[in-house]
Design a protein around this motif. Sequence first.
Motif, PDB file in Angstrom:
ATOM      1  N   VAL A 229       0.836  -1.197   0.000  1.00 60.37           N
ATOM      2  CA  VAL A 229       0.000   0.000   0.000  1.00 60.37           C
ATOM      3  C   VAL A 229       0.877   1.256   0.000  1.00 60.37           C
ATOM      4  CG1 VAL A 229      -1.569   1.381   1.431  1.00 60.37           C
ATOM      5  CG2 VAL A 229      -2.037  -1.035   1.062  1.00 60.37           C
ATOM      6  N   CYS A 230       1.890   1.272   0.861  1.00 62.67           N
ATOM      7  CA  CYS A 230       2.727   2.467   0.954  1.00 62.67           C
ATOM      8  C   CYS A 230       3.455   2.753  -0.356  1.00 62.67           C
ATOM      9  CB  CYS A 230       3.716   2.336   2.103  1.00 62.67           C
ATOM     10  SG  CYS A 230       2.914   2.584   3.687  1.00 62.67           S
ATOM     11  N   LEU A 231       3.908   1.698  -1.029  1.00 59.96           N
ATOM     12  CA  LEU A 231       4.566   1.906  -2.319  1.00 59.96           C
ATOM     13  C   LEU A 231       3.590   2.542  -3.302  1.00 59.96           C
ATOM     14  CD1 LEU A 231       6.783  -1.263  -2.814  1.00 59.96           C
ATOM     15  CD2 LEU A 231       7.511   1.094  -2.488  1.00 59.96           C
ATOM     16  N   ILE A 232       2.381   1.976  -3.376  1.00 55.76           N
ATOM     17  CA  ILE A 232       1.395   2.525  -4.302  1.00 55.76           C
ATOM     18  C   ILE A 232       1.079   3.975  -3.930  1.00 55.76           C
ATOM     19  CG2 ILE A 232      -0.965   2.290  -5.186  1.00 55.76           C
ATOM     20  CD1 ILE A 232      -0.774  -0.713  -4.542  1.00 55.76           C
ATOM     21  N   TRP A 233       1.085   4.255  -2.645  1.00 53.73           N
ATOM     22  CA  TRP A 233       0.737   5.608  -2.198  1.00 53.73           C
ATOM     23  C   TRP A 233       1.852   6.612  -2.468  1.00 53.73           C
ATOM     24  CZ3 TRP A 233      -3.395   3.043  -1.802  1.00 53.73           C
ATOM     25  CH2 TRP A 233      -4.573   3.632  -1.374  1.00 53.73           C
ATOM     26  N   VAL A 234       3.095   6.161  -2.407  1.00 49.31           N
ATOM     27  CA  VAL A 234       4.211   7.091  -2.513  1.00 49.31           C
ATOM     28  C   VAL A 234       4.673   7.286  -3.952  1.00 49.31           C
ATOM     29  CG1 VAL A 234       6.675   7.213  -2.054  1.00 49.31           C
ATOM     30  CG2 VAL A 234       5.104   6.889  -0.179  1.00 49.31           C
ATOM     31  N   ILE A 235       4.584   6.236  -4.751  1.00 42.91           N
ATOM     32  CA  ILE A 235       5.149   6.313  -6.102  1.00 42.91           C
ATOM     33  C   ILE A 235       4.574   7.466  -6.932  1.00 42.91           C
ATOM     34  CG2 ILE A 235       5.205   5.093  -8.330  1.00 42.91           C
ATOM     35  CD1 ILE A 235       6.080   2.614  -6.785  1.00 42.91           C
ATOM     36  N   PRO A 236       3.255   7.710  -6.904  1.00 42.38           N
ATOM     37  CA  PRO A 236       2.776   8.863  -7.679  1.00 42.38           C
ATOM     38  C   PRO A 236       3.458  10.174  -7.284  1.00 42.38           C
ATOM     39  CG  PRO A 236       0.939   7.525  -6.982  1.00 42.38           C
ATOM     40  CD  PRO A 236       2.147   6.953  -6.305  1.00 42.38           C
ATOM     41  N   LEU A 237       3.692  10.355  -5.977  1.00 43.76           N
ATOM     42  CA  LEU A 237       4.337  11.591  -5.535  1.00 43.76           C
ATOM     43  C   LEU A 237       5.779  11.663  -6.017  1.00 43.76           C
ATOM     44  CD1 LEU A 237       3.021  12.086  -1.901  1.00 43.76           C
ATOM     45  CD2 LEU A 237       2.500  13.418  -3.946  1.00 43.76           C
ATOM     46  N   ILE A 238       6.505  10.552  -5.858  1.00 42.71           N
ATOM     47  CA  ILE A 238       7.900  10.536  -6.319  1.00 42.71           C
ATOM     48  C   ILE A 238       7.947  10.764  -7.824  1.00 42.71           C
ATOM     49  CG2 ILE A 238       9.952   9.085  -6.581  1.00 42.71           C
ATOM     50  CD1 ILE A 238       9.190   7.742  -3.966  1.00 42.71           C
ATOM     51  N   PHE A 239       7.018  10.114  -8.527  1.00 47.05           N
ATOM     52  CA  PHE A 239       6.938  10.279  -9.977  1.00 47.05           C
ATOM     53  C   PHE A 239       6.701  11.748 -10.346  1.00 47.05           C
ATOM     54  CE2 PHE A 239       4.146  10.212 -13.787  1.00 47.05           C
ATOM     55  CZ  PHE A 239       5.084   9.749 -14.694  1.00 47.05           C
ATOM     56  N   GLY A 240       5.786  12.378  -9.632  1.00 41.73           N
ATOM     57  CA  GLY A 240       5.506  13.789  -9.890  1.00 41.73           C
ATOM     58  C   GLY A 240       6.723  14.659  -9.631  1.00 41.73           C
ATOM     59  N   ILE A 241       7.383  14.417  -8.488  1.00 40.98           N
ATOM     60  CA  ILE A 241       8.557  15.216  -8.146  1.00 40.98           C
ATOM     61  C   ILE A 241       9.667  14.991  -9.159  1.00 40.98           C
ATOM     62  CG2 ILE A 241      10.382  15.561  -6.420  1.00 40.98           C
ATOM     63  CD1 ILE A 241       8.250  14.735  -4.293  1.00 40.98           C
ATOM     64  N   SER A 242       9.948  13.730  -9.476  1.00 41.22           N
ATOM     65  CA  SER A 242      11.081  13.461 -10.366  1.00 41.22           C
ATOM     66  C   SER A 242      10.805  13.994 -11.770  1.00 41.22           C
ATOM     67  CB  SER A 242      11.423  11.970 -10.373  1.00 41.22           C
ATOM     68  OG  SER A 242      10.723  11.300 -11.372  1.00 41.22           O
ATOM     69  N   THR A 243       9.557  13.872 -12.233  1.00 47.36           N
ATOM     70  CA  THR A 243       9.240  14.399 -13.561  1.00 47.36           C
ATOM     71  C   THR A 243       9.441  15.902 -13.619  1.00 47.36           C
ATOM     72  OG1 THR A 243       7.620  12.632 -13.841  1.00 47.36           O
ATOM     73  CG2 THR A 243       7.496  14.460 -15.389  1.00 47.36           C
ATOM     74  N   SER A 244       9.202  16.571 -12.492  1.00 46.89           N
ATOM     75  CA  SER A 244       9.353  18.023 -12.498  1.00 46.89           C
ATOM     76  C   SER A 244      10.819  18.434 -12.662  1.00 46.89           C
ATOM     77  CB  SER A 244       8.764  18.629 -11.216  1.00 46.89           C
ATOM     78  OG  SER A 244       9.581  18.335 -10.107  1.00 46.89           O
ATOM     79  N   PHE A 245      11.732  17.487 -12.462  1.00 46.77           N
ATOM     80  CA  PHE A 245      13.165  17.774 -12.653  1.00 46.77           C
ATOM     81  C   PHE A 245      13.712  17.182 -13.945  1.00 46.77           C
ATOM     82  CE2 PHE A 245      12.732  18.315  -8.016  1.00 46.77           C
ATOM     83  CZ  PHE A 245      13.307  19.565  -7.881  1.00 46.77           C
ATOM     84  N   ARG A 246      12.835  16.758 -14.845  1.00 50.35           N
ATOM     85  CA  ARG A 246      13.300  16.183 -16.113  1.00 50.35           C
ATOM     86  C   ARG A 246      12.895  17.090 -17.276  1.00 50.35           C
ATOM     87  NH1 ARG A 246      10.962  10.303 -16.723  1.00 50.35           N
ATOM     88  NH2 ARG A 246      12.870   9.832 -17.841  1.00 50.35           N
ATOM     89  N   SER A 247      13.681  17.015 -18.347  1.00 53.77           N
ATOM     90  CA  SER A 247      13.314  17.780 -19.528  1.00 53.77           C
ATOM     91  C   SER A 247      12.258  16.992 -20.312  1.00 53.77           C
ATOM     92  CB  SER A 247      14.540  18.015 -20.408  1.00 53.77           C
ATOM     93  OG  SER A 247      14.962  16.786 -20.965  1.00 53.77           O
ATOM     94  N   GLN A 248      11.477  17.731 -21.110  1.00 54.49           N
ATOM     95  CA  GLN A 248      10.444  17.079 -21.914  1.00 54.49           C
ATOM     96  C   GLN A 248      11.067  16.032 -22.831  1.00 54.49           C
ATOM     97  OE1 GLN A 248       7.194  17.563 -21.663  1.00 54.49           O
ATOM     98  NE2 GLN A 248       6.486  16.390 -23.419  1.00 54.49           N
ATOM     99  N   ALA A 249      12.219  16.355 -23.411  1.00 51.94           N
ATOM    100  CA  ALA A 249      12.874  15.415 -24.337  1.00 51.94           C
ATOM    101  C   ALA A 249      13.196  14.109 -23.613  1.00 51.94           C
ATOM    102  CB  ALA A 249      14.147  16.044 -24.896  1.00 51.94           C
ATOM    103  N   GLU A 250      13.699  14.248 -22.385  1.00 52.80           N
ATOM    104  CA  GLU A 250      14.055  13.037 -21.643  1.00 52.80           C
ATOM    105  C   GLU A 250      12.810  12.210 -21.313  1.00 52.80           C
ATOM    106  OE1 GLU A 250      16.568  13.477 -18.034  1.00 52.80           O
ATOM    107  OE2 GLU A 250      15.408  11.780 -17.306  1.00 52.80           O
ATOM    108  N   VAL A 251      11.764  12.894 -20.925  1.00 53.01           N
ATOM    109  CA  VAL A 251      10.530  12.178 -20.596  1.00 53.01           C
ATOM    110  C   VAL A 251      10.045  11.401 -21.815  1.00 53.01           C
ATOM    111  CG1 VAL A 251       8.105  12.447 -19.929  1.00 53.01           C
ATOM    112  CG2 VAL A 251       9.865  13.809 -18.800  1.00 53.01           C
ATOM    113  N   VAL A 252      10.078  12.053 -22.990  1.00 53.77           N
ATOM    114  CA  VAL A 252       9.574  11.411 -24.210  1.00 53.77           C
ATOM    115  C   VAL A 252      10.489  10.263 -24.630  1.00 53.77           C
ATOM    116  CG1 VAL A 252       9.097  11.769 -26.662  1.00 53.77           C
ATOM    117  CG2 VAL A 252       8.362  13.470 -24.988  1.00 53.77           C
ATOM    118  N   ASN A 253      11.794  10.501 -24.593  1.00 53.84           N
ATOM    119  CA  ASN A 253      12.715   9.481 -25.113  1.00 53.84           C
ATOM    120  C   ASN A 253      12.941   8.315 -24.165  1.00 53.84           C
ATOM    121  OD1 ASN A 253      13.049  10.964 -27.431  1.00 53.84           O
ATOM    122  ND2 ASN A 253      14.778  12.122 -26.583  1.00 53.84           N
TER     123      ASN A 253
END
Lengths: 281, 291
Positions: free
Chosen positions: A19-43
């Motif tokens: 449960v905790c993994l499912i609960w935390v991963i969206p937040l980590i995903f959101g935070i980490s994506t905010s530090f990535r470039s669009q090109a990196e996200v796409v590629n």
Amino acid sequence: MKKKIDVSKYFAYLFLITVCLIWVIPLIFGISTSFRSQAEVVNEGFRLLPVNWIVDNYVTILENTSSAPILRWIGNSLFISITHTLLVVVVISVTGYGYARMKFKGRDVLFFTLLGISFFPNVVNIIPMYRIMDLFGWVNTPWAMIVPGLAGMGNIFLVRQFMKGLPMELDESARVDGAGDFTIYFRIILPLIKPVLIVAGLFSFIGSWNDFLWPVIVFTDVQRMPVTAGLLLLQDIYGNYQMVGRLMGSAILAIIPTLLLFLFAQKHFVSAINLNAGLKG
Amino acid sequence: MNKKKYSQWFFVGPHIILFIAFILIPSIYGIYASFTNWNLMTAPNFVGLENYRTILFNQDSSFHREFFNGMKNTLIFVGVSVPLMVVIPLLIATSIEHKKVKYKNFFQSIVYIPGLISISAAALIWSLIFNSQLGVMNNLFGFDTVWTATQPYAWMTIFIMTVWGGIGGNMIIYRASISSVSQDLYESAEIDGAGAIRKFISITLPSIKFPLIYTVVMTTAGSFNVFGQPLMMTGGGPRESTSVLMMYIRDLAFGSGQSIAGMASAMAVLLGMVLLVISACQYYIMNRNSA
């Protein structure tokens, strides 16, 4: 029999960790994506952590003060939530004192009549409420979010309950000493009801910070809206997931204030929820 | 003595004014408006039961279609999300309260934190997770689904996000009630050889009956007002299959073009009548709580 209990312990842990993994991963995903470039996200597709950490998204977000002024939105939300919370605390403690500690004819009838009416479903009020805001000139102003909520009965009910639990002798001995109602309220009762005021205050703050339907209706001016309503515009402004880093960065910034509040007041949250449910906190 | 007679109004009076202005008048006006062809700005014309007749019986009217579609979708949301939002936090609370589990407050915080996040911020993150090109689900698990535009996945995204952000309060309530159940009961059950599941069904559940009823009623009342999740996750789609009643009410009253606030008010009153039943339960519970 010992074995049986141990098995259930591992099941409990397994379940909780999943449960905790499912609960935390969206937040980590959101935070980490905010530090990535669009090109990196796409590629590169999904990654829990960025390949290259960049802050460009945040720089761009903060520089955009016209179509998506995120700091301004957060500032608007802070002003709304703090003012609302302070006023709630004043109104419910004063009103609660009236209904719990003062004796006057028809007091309980009045209280339960108002309580009964307040249970009338809120959906019916929304459209006329907009008209009232318009009459007061409050559309597109923070007052539309600060004042109407002060009329609610839920917190007054809570405060009244709490005050009724305090011994009447307190008031009586103060009265013998010549104290009036205002002195008794301010000097004696107010310090004693601090726990319940913290409860009501926390929930008022979170409630008004996260309110969504009403600000979406009452705010059209981009510069004046609170952050919840602002984020609704972002899906269009940052081009339908063509700029996901900025989208995530904005969401993360909007989360920070309530998260900080939780970190500092965690204990109160737990007792608050239980007090609301009529359980001992 | 004379002064004392009126001083109560200094304490309860200001709130009564607020109450009249922001609860009493809007409620009465909301009911009145449902019998008019109000457009929000000019004075409403009384049309009697016309709005209700259109909504409930006129098969050709778009309002009729919208109301029943919106009501159906709202009921789907309530029917699925309420059981989830009771059962899942109950399982989590039971696991946390297992006497050999440590880090209880850590687990509790993790589950509670999403409840502090506004619907719009949460929806931005979850929309990206379910995004067909960039999202976690399709990238990591190899799904090939446009989640928010295909049923039943569109509903699933809404339910997942709702459960994620909405169970923290219920979990804390269950935890507190479970931990206050007398340990003697469990111990004597253990002597009789009862296992964990048996103990949960025969001891835990009956002991927390009242908090369970409380959370069911509160969660149901909240769920009927659903609006933000479908608005931001699916936009009500695909083909209006997740358009809930609040979305139609808002569009009719405040959408682009001429406001049809009278019709929207009638829909709100109809939804309100359903909610009134739940409010009655709430009122009953609060009074019982106070006794």
